[in-house]
Structure formats: structure tokens, C-alpha cells
Design a protein around this motif. Structure first.
Motif, PDB file in Angstrom:
ATOM      1  N   GLY A  99       6.243  -3.785  29.766  1.00  0.00           N
ATOM      2  CA  GLY A  99       6.665  -4.872  30.633  1.00  0.00           C
ATOM      3  C   GLY A  99       5.877  -6.139  30.359  1.00  0.00           C
ATOM      4  N   ALA A 100       4.584  -5.987  30.225  1.00  0.00           N
ATOM      5  CA  ALA A 100       3.728  -7.145  29.969  1.00  0.00           C
ATOM      6  C   ALA A 100       4.075  -7.776  28.627  1.00  0.00           C
ATOM      7  CB  ALA A 100       2.260  -6.725  29.995  1.00  0.00           C
ATOM      8  N   LEU A 101       4.276  -6.921  27.653  1.00  0.00           N
ATOM      9  CA  LEU A 101       4.583  -7.375  26.306  1.00  0.00           C
ATOM     10  C   LEU A 101       5.834  -8.235  26.284  1.00  0.00           C
ATOM     11  CD1 LEU A 101       2.888  -6.565  23.979  1.00  0.00           C
ATOM     12  CD2 LEU A 101       4.427  -4.668  23.520  1.00  0.00           C
ATOM     13  N   GLN A 102       6.869  -7.739  26.898  1.00  0.00           N
ATOM     14  CA  GLN A 102       8.140  -8.452  26.852  1.00  0.00           C
ATOM     15  C   GLN A 102       8.078  -9.767  27.609  1.00  0.00           C
ATOM     16  OE1 GLN A 102      10.938  -5.499  28.110  1.00  0.00           O
ATOM     17  NE2 GLN A 102      10.692  -4.308  26.229  1.00  0.00           N
ATOM     18  N   GLU A 103       7.422  -9.738  28.738  1.00  0.00           N
ATOM     19  CA  GLU A 103       7.321 -10.963  29.501  1.00  0.00           C
ATOM     20  C   GLU A 103       6.456 -11.982  28.754  1.00  0.00           C
ATOM     21  OE1 GLU A 103       9.087 -11.351  32.101  1.00  0.00           O
ATOM     22  OE2 GLU A 103       8.373 -13.279  32.864  1.00  0.00           O
ATOM     23  N   ALA A 104       5.391 -11.522  28.166  1.00  0.00           N
ATOM     24  CA  ALA A 104       4.518 -12.420  27.404  1.00  0.00           C
ATOM     25  C   ALA A 104       5.301 -13.066  26.265  1.00  0.00           C
ATOM     26  CB  ALA A 104       3.320 -11.657  26.853  1.00  0.00           C
ATOM     27  N   LYS A 105       6.078 -12.273  25.604  1.00  0.00           N
ATOM     28  CA  LYS A 105       6.885 -12.782  24.498  1.00  0.00           C
ATOM     29  C   LYS A 105       7.836 -13.870  24.978  1.00  0.00           C
ATOM     30  CE  LYS A 105      10.095 -11.073  21.009  1.00  0.00           C
ATOM     31  NZ  LYS A 105      10.875  -9.880  20.617  1.00  0.00           N
ATOM     32  N   ARG A 106       8.440 -13.643  26.110  1.00  0.00           N
ATOM     33  CA  ARG A 106       9.369 -14.628  26.655  1.00  0.00           C
ATOM     34  C   ARG A 106       8.676 -15.967  26.881  1.00  0.00           C
ATOM     35  NH1 ARG A 106      11.265 -13.384  31.794  1.00  0.00           N
ATOM     36  NH2 ARG A 106      12.191 -15.428  31.517  1.00  0.00           N
ATOM     37  N   HIS A 107       7.386 -15.917  27.098  1.00  0.00           N
ATOM     38  CA  HIS A 107       6.653 -17.155  27.353  1.00  0.00           C
ATOM     39  C   HIS A 107       5.904 -17.634  26.109  1.00  0.00           C
ATOM     40  CE1 HIS A 107       7.194 -17.150  31.791  1.00  0.00           C
ATOM     41  NE2 HIS A 107       7.303 -15.845  31.609  1.00  0.00           N
ATOM     42  N   GLY A 108       6.235 -17.071  24.963  1.00  0.00           N
ATOM     43  CA  GLY A 108       5.577 -17.505  23.739  1.00  0.00           C
ATOM     44  C   GLY A 108       4.129 -17.060  23.630  1.00  0.00           C
ATOM     45  N   HIS A 109       3.816 -16.007  24.334  1.00  0.00           N
ATOM     46  CA  HIS A 109       2.450 -15.502  24.256  1.00  0.00           C
ATOM     47  C   HIS A 109       2.426 -14.165  23.527  1.00  0.00           C
ATOM     48  CE1 HIS A 109       0.214 -18.100  27.285  1.00  0.00           C
ATOM     49  NE2 HIS A 109       1.426 -18.607  27.217  1.00  0.00           N
ATOM     50  N   VAL A 110       1.246 -13.778  23.191  1.00  0.00           N
ATOM     51  CA  VAL A 110       1.056 -12.528  22.480  1.00  0.00           C
ATOM     52  C   VAL A 110      -0.056 -11.770  23.194  1.00  0.00           C
ATOM     53  CG1 VAL A 110      -0.601 -12.397  20.586  1.00  0.00           C
ATOM     54  CG2 VAL A 110       1.844 -12.319  20.111  1.00  0.00           C
ATOM     55  N   LEU A 111      -0.115 -10.457  23.003  1.00  0.00           N
ATOM     56  CA  LEU A 111      -1.040  -9.643  23.784  1.00  0.00           C
ATOM     57  C   LEU A 111      -2.091  -8.949  22.922  1.00  0.00           C
ATOM     58  CD1 LEU A 111       0.001  -9.824  26.658  1.00  0.00           C
ATOM     59  CD2 LEU A 111       0.599  -7.419  26.571  1.00  0.00           C
ATOM     60  N   PHE A 112      -3.342  -9.113  23.320  1.00  0.00           N
ATOM     61  CA  PHE A 112      -4.393  -8.252  22.789  1.00  0.00           C
ATOM     62  C   PHE A 112      -4.449  -7.013  23.651  1.00  0.00           C
ATOM     63  CE2 PHE A 112      -6.973 -11.968  21.066  1.00  0.00           C
ATOM     64  CZ  PHE A 112      -6.734 -11.618  19.764  1.00  0.00           C
ATOM     65  N   ILE A 113      -4.574  -5.870  23.033  1.00  0.00           N
ATOM     66  CA  ILE A 113      -4.714  -4.647  23.804  1.00  0.00           C
ATOM     67  C   ILE A 113      -6.116  -4.106  23.610  1.00  0.00           C
ATOM     68  CG2 ILE A 113      -3.781  -2.366  24.240  1.00  0.00           C
ATOM     69  CD1 ILE A 113      -1.608  -4.223  24.583  1.00  0.00           C
ATOM     70  N   ALA A 114      -6.743  -3.694  24.699  1.00  0.00           N
ATOM     71  CA  ALA A 114      -8.060  -3.080  24.585  1.00  0.00           C
ATOM     72  C   ALA A 114      -8.133  -1.881  25.509  1.00  0.00           C
ATOM     73  CB  ALA A 114      -9.160  -4.084  24.932  1.00  0.00           C
ATOM     74  N   GLU A 115      -8.815  -0.867  25.046  1.00  0.00           N
ATOM     75  CA  GLU A 115      -8.896   0.367  25.796  1.00  0.00           C
ATOM     76  C   GLU A 115     -10.335   0.596  26.240  1.00  0.00           C
ATOM     77  OE1 GLU A 115      -6.733   4.608  25.117  1.00  0.00           O
ATOM     78  OE2 GLU A 115      -8.129   3.886  23.600  1.00  0.00           O
ATOM     79  N   THR A 116     -10.496   1.165  27.408  1.00  0.00           N
ATOM     80  CA  THR A 116     -11.859   1.345  27.901  1.00  0.00           C
ATOM     81  C   THR A 116     -12.140   2.785  28.250  1.00  0.00           C
ATOM     82  OG1 THR A 116     -11.233   0.980  30.189  1.00  0.00           O
ATOM     83  CG2 THR A 116     -11.777  -0.946  28.905  1.00  0.00           C
ATOM     84  N   GLU A 117     -11.299   3.654  27.732  1.00  0.00           N
ATOM     85  CA  GLU A 117     -11.451   5.062  28.045  1.00  0.00           C
ATOM     86  C   GLU A 117     -12.784   5.589  27.544  1.00  0.00           C
ATOM     87  OE1 GLU A 117      -8.300   8.781  27.785  1.00  0.00           O
ATOM     88  OE2 GLU A 117      -8.528   7.374  26.148  1.00  0.00           O
ATOM     89  N   SER A 118     -13.240   4.987  26.470  1.00  0.00           N
ATOM     90  CA  SER A 118     -14.334   5.582  25.714  1.00  0.00           C
ATOM     91  C   SER A 118     -15.693   5.534  26.407  1.00  0.00           C
ATOM     92  CB  SER A 118     -14.418   4.906  24.340  1.00  0.00           C
ATOM     93  OG  SER A 118     -14.146   3.529  24.461  1.00  0.00           O
ATOM     94  N   GLY A 119     -15.789   4.910  27.551  1.00  0.00           N
ATOM     95  CA  GLY A 119     -17.084   4.963  28.205  1.00  0.00           C
ATOM     96  C   GLY A 119     -17.357   3.769  29.086  1.00  0.00           C
ATOM     97  N   PRO A 120     -18.524   3.774  29.691  1.00  0.00           N
ATOM     98  CA  PRO A 120     -18.849   2.759  30.690  1.00  0.00           C
ATOM     99  C   PRO A 120     -19.033   1.367  30.100  1.00  0.00           C
ATOM    100  CG  PRO A 120     -20.700   4.259  30.315  1.00  0.00           C
ATOM    101  CD  PRO A 120     -19.593   4.721  29.444  1.00  0.00           C
ATOM    102  N   GLY A 121     -19.765   1.254  29.001  1.00  0.00           N
ATOM    103  CA  GLY A 121     -19.988  -0.060  28.423  1.00  0.00           C
ATOM    104  C   GLY A 121     -18.725  -0.656  27.835  1.00  0.00           C
ATOM    105  N   ALA A 122     -17.697   0.161  27.741  1.00  0.00           N
ATOM    106  CA  ALA A 122     -16.485  -0.261  27.044  1.00  0.00           C
ATOM    107  C   ALA A 122     -15.805  -1.457  27.708  1.00  0.00           C
ATOM    108  CB  ALA A 122     -15.513   0.900  26.938  1.00  0.00           C
TER     109      ALA A 122
END
Lengths: 356, 356
Positions: free
Chosen positions: A87-110
Motif C-alpha cells: 500500500g505504501a509503495l503504490q501510494e508513494a509512487k503515485r506521488h513521485g516518491h520512492v521507498l527505502f525499506i529497512a528491517e529491524t528484526e535483527s535486534g535492539p540497535g537495529a
DNA sequence: GACGTAGGTCCTATGGAGGCC
DNA sequence: TGGCCTCCATAGGACCTACGT
């Protein structure tokens, strides 16, 4: 010069104007009118050279990157997280934006790392999503970057997008009760008298509130509530299995998510009870497995794509409204609740066709 | 100046050196040694001010963004695509990179748009992933940006990462046959004499080759092959249902993916045949549903995370090796194949614990 | 009215300046 | 006079924009 990319200077040279003129024309600046002739030359030159503006350079000078960051504890493990991203991706695209994805599963400092990685790259905003909607602390290092919480809340951030759990819960339980299944109601997943624990997130609380509010207004009292955590297939099976052994035979089952319902089906079928005939079942989330069951599960869907899209809209809207934004949870009326004639099945629930 | 972010100039001023010195120290440049004293002052100042380099500016001057683009036809709809992204994400992070995600499901021009959006932002490389591994055309506008194909091949790009389907197929069929299930073998999903069509992708072809190669080397001839597309739960059910009605009772079932197997289970159980006891079943992909079945499905997993990670490594490796890189498909030995005593179950297959 | 100059965004790379022995 | 060490000025990189002509 004309080495790697085509730059504004190349266009300017070909059009025999200054780079300023190129900038003005290509950005459709209004106030300062260039001669139509020059503008046309610029456009022709840009077209001919296949010019594309270098957004890195533009970001440096405008301080706007047209990039959003999406931080999530689990990026794509389950259906919900996937929907949020889509959902975020498609809406961002509609507004000419692009998305960085980051995951924080790997731990607290993540989380800190992720926030740094994003702010270092001057993202215009950050969506902080979670699969278990707790009160998430947001690191102070986000600085001035706008943040919207997605399927989560935080004391540090005023704007949040959440599913409208209490309304959703009320509507699915209403459906169950209005269809006449008011006897021998059982709730699987959590009992009302359990002490608060890490499972009692904002949304779970509201889900429960909605359920009980609907039950109360119909004057219905469940004959049992089986707490079990996590809400897994195995635990759903176990709960119903134990219930039946204890001689309690439900006629209406409210499962707190689809996985529990899946397990419940199995326990019922083992006991030669037929979901959708001998017993009515409702559930939450509209997980992938809901349509794999037979009969398919009547459930109320987590509106993940709409939530993702809304988060983007809020982030890009300068007047980003503080507060909680609740997104409607749509009913998926399928076969697991026997319906009287006058209630129609609204969603034929075809099995999705993505099959590799 | 000291308005928004902390810049190199701020650090330089505080440390009483030039911005050049700051740059040299903070990047640990070797050749030109600054005095240890000056270096220490710079580090102290940076620390004190909480300086973080502006990666946008760095990109502009170095022409390296430390950003990779991930283009996929379906970003997160199914387990496979999710795994690819997760793997890529984690590996990228390990290398100090970040990932742009772009989806191209929305239509034909979408790929071009996605490529433009990424190259405009000077990504260091592009991963082009697909859920159905066809020969994908890669738009010429990628220009000089390196591309690696992921779970797909392209005539335009030499480097590709694929699951090792033929080896995987051989290993799972070997498992089935070595366990003694060599009678009444049936293949569900595709028959050998079907004409080539859009379903016959690279990987499907190899999957079939592997299956038949294993069957041949054991001298086993299936008693039936049921083509059905798409590989859905419904079609799996239908295939086995029809088979049984026709009086053909399989003792060993090779399903071309887990969804087909899921449907097969249902048809078998309806006919009072017990998967894992009366009949052995093997399958492909290790989809989420594989562990929800009872008994759990013995299958060979699509190594999606490893594939995603490998794609990133190839992209960042300057000596990016051309050719196909095949990733081992691990067996998930579970309950759907009755095993003789001397073969052990290697994977207890606990239900995953992500439960919301 | 139509356009260009120059300075700003922040960081890196290069050649060479000053000091000291 | 040279050689070595320490450091910096300057010139990009590609774009935007206030001001000036």
C-alpha cells in the motif's frame, strides 16, 4: 562532460541558453517567462539528448529527496506486513516518491541503525510500522524528520494509522449473532479476566472491547473463553480439542485470528463437527489461509494496503494531522457462518491467482 | 550554517582545521597522514557535535550512492518474493547499503518507470526479480547501471540467480523412492507431453527434468500425470478428486508445488485416505502452508533468502561473474512421506512463532 | 521583457604551500 | 638546497535561485 550522464549543461549548450534557462523551463516555472522560442529549444534539446534530471543533485540543493523510509520490525514475513508495504509503495509512487525499506528484526540497535541510514540519506519522512502494535519508542535521532506510526503507536509521535479494531470486531460479531448463532458461543484466544501482559496491545484490547460490546448489546453470554498465546494453528487446535474433551460443544466460535480458526477447524473435523454447518465460525485478519479452508472463513480483514497508503498520504501532507487515524476493517462474508436466506454473501472469495 | 544538520564545516571550525582535514580523518584515509593531534581533535569535535556525513552530497561527488534498487513484479504477495527481499535487505545492510523497492505489477510501462526512478537517483545497481521466472526484457534505459536477474533470466543481462531446481527435484524424488514408495506414482501439475506454453518457464522445465531424471534412474514409471494450471489449491483438489473417481489410487504423489499438495490432501481425506500413512506426498517450495498441514508436508524449499543475498553480493562484487548462479534447494523432511526406520527426519518443522 | 551571473547545497579529490631540520 | 611532514585552497560533482543586467 558528455561522458556519463546527460547533464543540464549539455542541454543548455545544445539549446544555446544558460543552465538557468534549462532549469526554469524544465521545471515549468511560472513567474519568470522565457521566450516561447527558447523554451521550445530547451525542450527539444532535452528530448533529443534524453536528459533526465539528477535527483541526487536536486536533493542537495532543494533539501527534498522525494524519498520516504519504511521501517518495520518484520518486513515481509506475514501477510499484514506485506500489505502495509504494498500500500505504501503504490501510494508513494503515485506521488513521485520512492521507498527505502529497512528491517529491524535483527535486534535492539537495529532501529537506531535504520534511522541513521535513512536520515543520512535525507529521506523526507519515515513510516515506522510494526506487526505487533505496541507503544514503540522512536529514537530521538530522527531529529526533524517527520514520522508516522503505522499499525503501532508511540508516545514520541502524535500521528498513527491503525485498523479500526473495535468497529471491525463489533461488525463481525454482529454478523454472527444476527445470523442467529447466539447459543453456546465460545471465544478462542484470550479471556476477559486475564491479567494484562505483553499480548495486550492497543489493537488486541480494542478487538476484545468490540467483541464484548457486541455480545452485550445482544445480551449474549459466552459459555467459555479459552486463552492461548501465541495465536498459532497448533494452539487453536489444542484449545478446541480440550474444550470438546471437557464436554463443551460450541455452536458459535469467535477466534481471535485466522490461524487459531485454522486449528479450530481441524479439531472440529476430527470430532466430526462440520464448520459452516454444525458450527458457525468467525475470525480476524483475513490471512492468506482463510480462503484455503473449507468452507472458507468468514472473517474481518486487516486493511493493510489502505493503511500503508494512508500513512504515506499523511506523511506527504504538510498539515499532517496528529492523532489516530482508524481504517475501516471490511467484512469477508464467506462460508463458515451459516446464514439465513435474507443475508447475502457479499464476497465470493475466489482463490487468488498468483501461483508461480 | 549551524542551522539544520551538522556539516563538515561545523566540525572543521570546532576542531580548528580545514574541512579537507575533517574529510581525510573521518574517512580514515591512509596515504596522507595528518598529525595524530589534529586527527584526535577532529574525531572529538565530530563526536561532540554528533556529526553524520550527508550521504547525498557524498554521492554527488563520488558517484557512488551505496543504494541498490530492487525491482519485482510482485513485491510481497507471496512467500517467495518476501524471502527474496528479506535476503537482499539483510545482505545489503551488512555491506552498508540500503534498498529501494519498486513494484511493476501495475502494468507494462511500470518497469520503465521503475528503472527511471532508480537510475535518476543514481543507484549503484539493480536487482530485477520475478515470481515467474521468464525471459524478462530489461529496458535499455538502465544504461551503465549493473543489473542482476533474480529468480529470472534475461537475454539482456548475463548474471542471474536461480534455485537449483533440477538438483532439488532429484533430491526430493530420490527421497520418496528411496523410502520405498515406488508403486503407483502420480505427478500432479504438469504432464510431460504438454506442449510448451507460458507455464513452461526455465525453472519449471528443470523441475520436471529433475523429477523425470530421478524416476528414470530408479526405473520407475508413474501411472498418471495430471496437468493443471494454475497450481492452486482448488486445482490440486480437483486433480486428485478426478483421479480417484476414475479409479486410479495413487500411493505416491509428486505435487509440483505446495498449494497443489494442499488441495490433494483435502481430496484424499475426503476419500478416507491418510496422507503420510496410506499415501506418500512430496512437493515443492516450502510455502507457509506446508507446516499447517497435518501431517506436515515433506517438500524441497525455494531458498529465497539465500538467493536474495547472493544477488546483492554479485551486484556489489566488482568482478560480477556472468552466468547462472544456482542456489541449493534444501529438503524439508516432514511427515507426509512415511520413512523406513533408518532414514531420519532432519527438520522437526516447528510452526513459526510470528503470530501478532 | 528576456535572459545570465554568481553563490548556495555538502562532500571528495588533487596538487601544492608552508614550515622545519 | 633539499627533503619531509603537516596541512589547506581550490576545483569539481549537478542542480536551484536571488538578483542583476
Amino acid at each position: 562532460m558528455a561522458h556519463g550522464r546527460v547533464t543540464m549543461a549539455d542541454v543548455a549548450k545544445l539549446a544555446e541558453v544558460s543552465t538557468t534557462a534549462v532549469s526554469l523551463v524544465l521545471n515549468n516555472r511560472q513567474g519568470t517567462r522565457l521566450s516561447e522560442d527558447a523554451a521550445a529549444r530547451v525542450r527539444a534539446a532535452a528530448e533529443q539528448l534524453g536528459y533526465r534530471p539528477n535527483l541526487t543533485a536536486r536533493t542537495l540543493s532543494t533539501q527534498k529527496s522525494h524519498v520516504l523510509g519504511f521501517i518495520s520490525d518484520q518486513v515481509t514475513t506475514d501477510r499484514l506486513a506485506s500489505g502495509l508495504i504494498r500500500g505504501a509503495l503504490q501510494e508513494a509512487k503515485r506521488h513521485g516518491h520512492v521507498l527505502f525499506i529497512a528491517e529491524t528484526e535483527s535486534g535492539p540497535g537495529a532501529v537506531d541503525e535504520a534511522v541513521d541510514a535513512l536520515t543520512d540519506r535525507q529521506v523526507d519522512g519515515i513510516i515506522y510500522a510494526a506487526t505487533r502494535p505496541h507503544n514503540l519508542p522512536v529514537p530521538a535521532r530522527v531529529g526533524a524528520t517527520p514520522v508516522v506510526m503505522l499499525n503501532a503507536v508511540s508516545d514520541d509521535v502524535p500521528t498513527a494509522v491503525l485498523p479500526d479494531e473495535s468497529e471491525g470486531a463489533r461488525s463481525i460479531v454482529d454478523l454472527l449473532l444476527n445470523a442467529g448463532h447466539t447459543e453456546n458461543v465460545v471465544i478462542i484466544g484470550r479471556s476477559l479476566d486475564q491479567p494484562a501482559d505483553e499480548w495486550l496491545t492497543v489493537t488486541v484490547q480494542r478487538r476484545l472491547d468490540g467483541i464484548w460490546s457486541a455480545l452485550d448489546s445482544h445480551g449474549v453470554h459466552p459459555i467459555a473463553q479459552v486463552p492461548c498465546e501465541p495465536w498459532s494453528v497448533r494452539n487453536g487446535y489444542q484449545a478446541v480439542h480440550d474444550l470438546l474433551r471437557a464436554g463443551i460443544v460450541p455452536k458459535a466460535l469467535i477466534c481471535l485470528n485466522d490461524r487459531l480458526a485454522f486449528g479450530a477447524y481441524r479439531a472440529l473435523q476430527e470430532a466430526h463437527l462440520r464448520p459452516g454447518r454444525d458450527i458457525a465460525i468467525v475470525s480476524f485478519d483475513d490471512d492468506e489461509i482463510a480462503v484455503y479452508l473449507d468452507p472458507m472463513l468468514t472473517t474481518v480483514a486487516a486493511p493493510s494496503e489502505e493503511m500503508g497508503a494512508l500513512a504515506v498520504r499523511l506523511l506527504l501532507d504538510d498539515s499532517r494531522l496528529p492523532g489516530e487515524h482508524l481504517v475501516h476493517m471490511p467484512l469477508r462474508v464467506r462460508g463458515s457462518v451459516p446464514l439465513p436466506r435474507d443475508i447475502e454473501i457479499e464476497d465470493p472469495a475466489v482463490e487468488p491467482n498468483w501461483t508461480r
